[in-house]
Design an enzyme around this catalytic site. Structure first.
Site, PDB file in Angstrom:
ATOM      1  N   LYS A  11      52.825 -46.689 -19.713  1.00  0.00           N
ATOM      2  CA  LYS A  11      53.087 -45.490 -20.346  1.00  0.00           C
ATOM      3  C   LYS A  11      54.388 -45.027 -20.006  1.00  0.00           C
ATOM      4  O   LYS A  11      54.883 -45.441 -18.721  1.00  0.00           O
ATOM      5  CB  LYS A  11      52.076 -44.234 -20.349  1.00  0.00           C
ATOM      6  CG  LYS A  11      50.720 -45.021 -20.923  1.00  0.00           C
ATOM      7  CD  LYS A  11      49.785 -43.824 -20.821  1.00  0.00           C
ATOM      8  CE  LYS A  11      48.293 -44.065 -21.803  1.00  0.00           C
ATOM      9  NZ  LYS A  11      47.500 -43.046 -21.513  1.00  0.00           N
ATOM     10  N   TYR A  51      46.944 -43.391 -31.691  1.00  0.00           N
ATOM     11  CA  TYR A  51      45.832 -42.589 -31.262  1.00  0.00           C
ATOM     12  C   TYR A  51      45.156 -41.763 -32.350  1.00  0.00           C
ATOM     13  O   TYR A  51      44.444 -40.600 -31.949  1.00  0.00           O
ATOM     14  CB  TYR A  51      46.607 -41.805 -30.222  1.00  0.00           C
ATOM     15  CG  TYR A  51      46.662 -42.334 -28.930  1.00  0.00           C
ATOM     16  CD1 TYR A  51      45.626 -42.776 -28.000  1.00  0.00           C
ATOM     17  CD2 TYR A  51      47.894 -42.389 -28.210  1.00  0.00           C
ATOM     18  CE1 TYR A  51      45.721 -43.219 -26.698  1.00  0.00           C
ATOM     19  CE2 TYR A  51      48.073 -42.864 -26.839  1.00  0.00           C
ATOM     20  CZ  TYR A  51      46.980 -43.279 -26.236  1.00  0.00           C
ATOM     21  OH  TYR A  51      47.089 -43.782 -24.893  1.00  0.00           O
ATOM     22  N   PHE A  59      44.525 -32.088 -27.337  1.00  0.00           N
ATOM     23  CA  PHE A  59      45.604 -32.485 -26.633  1.00  0.00           C
ATOM     24  C   PHE A  59      46.388 -33.544 -27.577  1.00  0.00           C
ATOM     25  O   PHE A  59      47.396 -34.365 -26.906  1.00  0.00           O
ATOM     26  CB  PHE A  59      45.262 -33.066 -25.188  1.00  0.00           C
ATOM     27  CG  PHE A  59      44.133 -34.235 -25.441  1.00  0.00           C
ATOM     28  CD1 PHE A  59      44.469 -35.550 -25.819  1.00  0.00           C
ATOM     29  CD2 PHE A  59      42.980 -34.009 -25.165  1.00  0.00           C
ATOM     30  CE1 PHE A  59      43.599 -36.495 -25.852  1.00  0.00           C
ATOM     31  CE2 PHE A  59      41.642 -34.930 -25.350  1.00  0.00           C
ATOM     32  CZ  PHE A  59      42.189 -36.364 -25.633  1.00  0.00           C
ATOM     33  N   ARG A  87      40.038 -52.226 -17.707  1.00  0.00           N
ATOM     34  CA  ARG A  87      39.785 -50.790 -17.506  1.00  0.00           C
ATOM     35  C   ARG A  87      39.398 -50.581 -15.877  1.00  0.00           C
ATOM     36  O   ARG A  87      39.305 -49.552 -15.428  1.00  0.00           O
ATOM     37  CB  ARG A  87      38.417 -50.345 -18.494  1.00  0.00           C
ATOM     38  CG  ARG A  87      39.155 -50.264 -20.151  1.00  0.00           C
ATOM     39  CD  ARG A  87      38.256 -49.900 -21.068  1.00  0.00           C
ATOM     40  NE  ARG A  87      37.824 -48.585 -20.863  1.00  0.00           N
ATOM     41  CZ  ARG A  87      38.557 -47.594 -21.269  1.00  0.00           C
ATOM     42  NH1 ARG A  87      39.732 -47.911 -22.059  1.00  0.00           N
ATOM     43  NH2 ARG A  87      38.302 -46.359 -21.292  1.00  0.00           N
ATOM     44  N   THR A  93      40.279 -41.900 -16.687  1.00  0.00           N
ATOM     45  CA  THR A  93      41.365 -41.545 -17.202  1.00  0.00           C
ATOM     46  C   THR A  93      42.047 -40.199 -16.491  1.00  0.00           C
ATOM     47  O   THR A  93      43.078 -40.363 -16.578  1.00  0.00           O
ATOM     48  CB  THR A  93      40.535 -40.729 -18.372  1.00  0.00           C
ATOM     49  OG1 THR A  93      39.964 -41.648 -19.379  1.00  0.00           O
ATOM     50  CG2 THR A  93      41.561 -40.115 -19.575  1.00  0.00           C
ATOM     51  N   ASN A 114      48.941 -40.558 -17.573  1.00  0.00           N
ATOM     52  CA  ASN A 114      48.296 -41.625 -16.587  1.00  0.00           C
ATOM     53  C   ASN A 114      48.514 -42.782 -16.756  1.00  0.00           C
ATOM     54  O   ASN A 114      47.788 -43.788 -16.209  1.00  0.00           O
ATOM     55  CB  ASN A 114      46.517 -41.047 -16.860  1.00  0.00           C
ATOM     56  CG  ASN A 114      46.295 -41.427 -18.303  1.00  0.00           C
ATOM     57  OD1 ASN A 114      47.292 -42.036 -19.210  1.00  0.00           O
ATOM     58  ND2 ASN A 114      45.170 -41.572 -18.477  1.00  0.00           N
ATOM     59  N   HIS A 117      47.409 -47.623 -20.584  1.00  0.00           N
ATOM     60  CA  HIS A 117      46.408 -47.561 -21.790  1.00  0.00           C
ATOM     61  C   HIS A 117      45.715 -48.816 -21.709  1.00  0.00           C
ATOM     62  O   HIS A 117      46.315 -50.035 -21.317  1.00  0.00           O
ATOM     63  CB  HIS A 117      46.925 -47.433 -22.927  1.00  0.00           C
ATOM     64  CG  HIS A 117      45.984 -47.841 -24.146  1.00  0.00           C
ATOM     65  ND1 HIS A 117      44.735 -46.985 -24.472  1.00  0.00           N
ATOM     66  CD2 HIS A 117      46.066 -48.789 -24.931  1.00  0.00           C
ATOM     67  CE1 HIS A 117      44.478 -47.579 -25.670  1.00  0.00           C
ATOM     68  NE2 HIS A 117      44.927 -49.098 -25.801  1.00  0.00           N
ATOM     69  N   GLU A 128      44.309 -53.378 -31.673  1.00  0.00           N
ATOM     70  CA  GLU A 128      45.799 -52.913 -30.967  1.00  0.00           C
ATOM     71  C   GLU A 128      46.624 -54.093 -30.892  1.00  0.00           C
ATOM     72  O   GLU A 128      47.925 -53.806 -30.918  1.00  0.00           O
ATOM     73  CB  GLU A 128      45.264 -52.336 -29.678  1.00  0.00           C
ATOM     74  CG  GLU A 128      44.430 -51.029 -30.098  1.00  0.00           C
ATOM     75  CD  GLU A 128      43.993 -50.296 -28.857  1.00  0.00           C
ATOM     76  OE1 GLU A 128      43.271 -49.160 -28.830  1.00  0.00           O
ATOM     77  OE2 GLU A 128      44.198 -51.067 -27.697  1.00  0.00           O
TER      78      GLU A 128
HETATM   79  P1  ATP Z   1      43.655 -44.909 -23.136  1.00  0.00           P
HETATM   80  O1  ATP Z   1      42.985 -44.721 -24.266  1.00  0.00           O
HETATM   81  O2  ATP Z   1      44.724 -44.328 -22.854  1.00  0.00           O
HETATM   82  O3  ATP Z   1      43.432 -46.177 -22.251  1.00  0.00           O
HETATM   83  P2  ATP Z   1      41.210 -43.775 -21.971  1.00  0.00           P
HETATM   84  O4  ATP Z   1      40.662 -44.663 -22.927  1.00  0.00           O
HETATM   85  O5  ATP Z   1      40.875 -43.781 -20.568  1.00  0.00           O
HETATM   86  O6  ATP Z   1      42.778 -43.958 -21.977  1.00  0.00           O
HETATM   87  P3  ATP Z   1      40.846 -41.562 -23.846  1.00  0.00           P
HETATM   88  O7  ATP Z   1      39.517 -40.730 -23.659  1.00  0.00           O
HETATM   89  O8  ATP Z   1      40.757 -42.814 -24.794  1.00  0.00           O
HETATM   90  O9  ATP Z   1      41.043 -42.131 -22.436  1.00  0.00           O
HETATM   91  O10 ATP Z   1      42.118 -40.590 -24.083  1.00  0.00           O
HETATM   92  C1  ATP Z   1      43.143 -41.156 -24.486  1.00  0.00           C
HETATM   93  C2  ATP Z   1      44.671 -40.607 -23.801  1.00  0.00           C
HETATM   94  O11 ATP Z   1      44.732 -39.318 -24.139  1.00  0.00           O
HETATM   95  C3  ATP Z   1      44.195 -40.736 -22.070  1.00  0.00           C
HETATM   96  O12 ATP Z   1      44.816 -41.875 -21.373  1.00  0.00           O
HETATM   97  C4  ATP Z   1      45.070 -39.532 -21.839  1.00  0.00           C
HETATM   98  O13 ATP Z   1      46.584 -39.949 -21.638  1.00  0.00           O
HETATM   99  C5  ATP Z   1      44.865 -38.611 -22.818  1.00  0.00           C
HETATM  100  N1  ATP Z   1      44.007 -37.471 -22.593  1.00  0.00           N
HETATM  101  C6  ATP Z   1      42.644 -37.660 -22.529  1.00  0.00           C
HETATM  102  N2  ATP Z   1      42.069 -36.491 -22.221  1.00  0.00           N
HETATM  103  C7  ATP Z   1      42.917 -35.539 -22.034  1.00  0.00           C
HETATM  104  C8  ATP Z   1      43.167 -34.284 -21.679  1.00  0.00           C
HETATM  105  N3  ATP Z   1      42.105 -33.448 -21.357  1.00  0.00           N
HETATM  106  N4  ATP Z   1      44.255 -33.729 -21.619  1.00  0.00           N
HETATM  107  C9  ATP Z   1      45.446 -34.170 -22.062  1.00  0.00           C
HETATM  108  N5  ATP Z   1      45.562 -35.546 -22.288  1.00  0.00           N
HETATM  109  C10 ATP Z   1      44.194 -36.143 -22.391  1.00  0.00           C
HETATM  110 MG    MG Z   2      40.928 -44.763 -24.845  1.00  0.00          MG
END
Ligand code: ATP
Ligand code: MG
Length: 140
Positions: A11, A51, A59, A87, A93, A114, A117, A128
């Site tokens: 990212k 997304y 968010f 993962r 996350t 973070n 992804h 994807e």
């Molecule tokens: P990713 O999909 O990026 O691999 P993930 O599966 O761990 O991460 P998801 O729940 O799918 O997490 O959320 C997607 C992305 O949205 C997160 O990686 C993070 O960048 C962002 N995100 C998630 N929760 C929050 C939050 N509470 N506040 C801000 N950003 C968030």
């Molecule tokens: Mg995710």
């Protein structure tokens, strides 16, 4: 468990801090092989589509703006049980909850910024990969 492919994004917070190699080293140490890789910058429309599953979340706007703020590195990772393994290497996350040694524990700045992804299942991995890579870019 068979050999799988999964989709990864390094990212904007990580590319900006020149952490691409450090993150790839974590994948490789975990037995994941980079089989496709390119550096791109998404448009807002592409980020919103990618997304889309989160479009009702508070968010969503912030997440899409962040994802287009700098170039990203999109990759296909291959290995035994690659989806779950990736993962695991990424960590939780929220970096505050991520296990020691994971990418997010070591590099992530916040729950939003973070660093990585990773696909969360076989269906999303296939979708994807196809969204970002053409067949010609994927060596069998
Ligand atoms: P990713 O999909 O990026 O691999 P993930 O599966 O761990 O991460 P998801 O729940 O799918 O997490 O959320 C997607 C992305 O949205 C997160 O990686 C993070 O960048 C962002 N995100 C998630 N929760 C929050 C939050 N509470 N506040 C801000 N950003 C968030
Ligand atoms: Mg995710």
């Amino acid at each position: 468990m068979a050999i799988q492919r999964t989709f990864s994004i390094i990212k904007p917070d990580a590319t900006k801090r020149n952490l691409t190699g450090a993150i790839v080293a974590k994948f490789e140490a975990a037995g994941l092989r980079v089989v496709a890789s390119k550096r791109i910058q998404m448009t807002l429309a592409q980020a919103q589509t990618f997304y889309g599953v989160h479009k009702e979340r508070p968010f969503f706007g912030e997440l899409c703006e962040f994802m287009i703020s700098e170039p990203i590195v999109v990759q296909v990772l291959e290995g035994e049980d690659a989806i779950a393994k990736n993962r695991e290497v990424m960590g939780a996350t929220n970096p505050a909850e991520a296990a020691e040694g994971t990418i997010r524990k070591e590099f992530a700045l916040s729950i939003g910024e973070n660093s990585v992804h990773g696909s969360d299942g076989e269906d999303t991995a296939a979708e994807e990969i196809a969204y970002f890579f053409s067949g010609l870019e994927l060596v069998g």
